[in-house]
Design a protein around this motif. Sequence first.
Motif, short mmCIF file in Angstrom:
data_model
loop_
_atom_site.label_atom_id
_atom_site.label_comp_id
_atom_site.label_asym_id
_atom_site.label_seq_id
_atom_site.Cartn_x
_atom_site.Cartn_y
_atom_site.Cartn_z
N UNK A 32 0.84 -1.20 0.00
CA UNK A 32 0.00 0.00 0.00
C UNK A 32 0.87 1.25 0.00
N UNK A 33 0.22 2.40 0.06
CA UNK A 33 0.93 3.67 0.16
C UNK A 33 0.81 4.26 1.56
N UNK A 34 0.64 3.39 2.55
CA UNK A 34 0.38 3.84 3.91
C UNK A 34 1.65 3.97 4.76
N UNK A 35 2.81 3.74 4.16
CA UNK A 35 4.07 3.75 4.92
C UNK A 35 4.22 4.96 5.84
N UNK A 36 3.94 6.19 5.38
CA UNK A 36 4.16 7.36 6.25
C UNK A 36 3.27 7.37 7.49
N UNK A 37 2.24 6.52 7.50
CA UNK A 37 1.29 6.52 8.61
C UNK A 37 1.50 5.35 9.57
N UNK A 77 14.77 -4.74 2.08
CA UNK A 77 13.93 -4.78 3.28
C UNK A 77 14.39 -3.72 4.28
N UNK A 78 15.69 -3.56 4.41
CA UNK A 78 16.23 -2.54 5.30
C UNK A 78 15.74 -1.15 4.89
N UNK A 79 15.71 -0.89 3.60
CA UNK A 79 15.22 0.40 3.11
C UNK A 79 13.72 0.55 3.34
N UNK A 80 12.97 -0.54 3.22
CA UNK A 80 11.53 -0.49 3.44
C UNK A 80 11.22 -0.12 4.89
N UNK A 81 12.00 -0.67 5.82
CA UNK A 81 11.81 -0.34 7.24
C UNK A 81 12.03 1.15 7.49
N UNK A 82 12.87 1.77 6.69
CA UNK A 82 13.17 3.20 6.87
C UNK A 82 12.04 4.11 6.40
N UNK A 83 11.02 3.53 5.74
CA UNK A 83 9.92 4.35 5.24
C UNK A 83 8.81 4.56 6.27
N UNK A 84 8.95 3.94 7.45
CA UNK A 84 7.98 4.18 8.52
C UNK A 84 8.68 4.15 9.87
#
Length: 211
Positions: free
Chosen positions: A130-135, A153-160
Amino acid sequence: LCKLSYSSFGNIEKTLNPLGFTNIEMYETKSDLDCFLAKRGKSIYLFFRGTSEYDDVKTDIKFKKTEFESFKAHKGFVNSYNEIRSTVETYITNNFTTDDALSGGKIYFSGHSLGGALANLAAIGVAKQSLLNPFITLITFGSPRVFGYNWKLQQLYKTFETFRVVNADDIVPKLPPAWSNYCHFGNEIPLSFKDKKNRIKEHSLSLYAES
């Protein structure tokens, strides 16, 4: 709130209703890992209960991996989360609106012990699809390692937002061992408390809360 995941549904409702929580739901998986979901204001809260017996924690943590959102993850944790995944994602879809997001609402995932492992999987599943990462805000207490190392995956964790609360003397966050290519992701919040008479208590959620 995380401690409530070890309570009955009746006690959860009794505690949360006066605090302004609504849409309270609770689900139990076949593997005895419960989840309760609730909404307050513009935000929703998802809490996962881990295994209540310390011996079960040590028994449940094996090393086998499987695919989860194109990443390698602990097979046992993934199997447990898949029992409730559709319920979690449907709840988010039905209860977190565009207006909630624009009004500063958040999606909180939290859990202790194996519940922390499920909270990690839930957060990554929602973030990846989804596009809900900032929330998203992920808060865990004494969680074991869930994923094998992966740069994407490490970068994905950094988006929230992530808050991984760990007692230095708690053995569970050290499992599965790093040599088996499992690792932690997210921001660590270190604590240090000991109980020389009962080492099991060093994993206790109550002592995490007190610290």
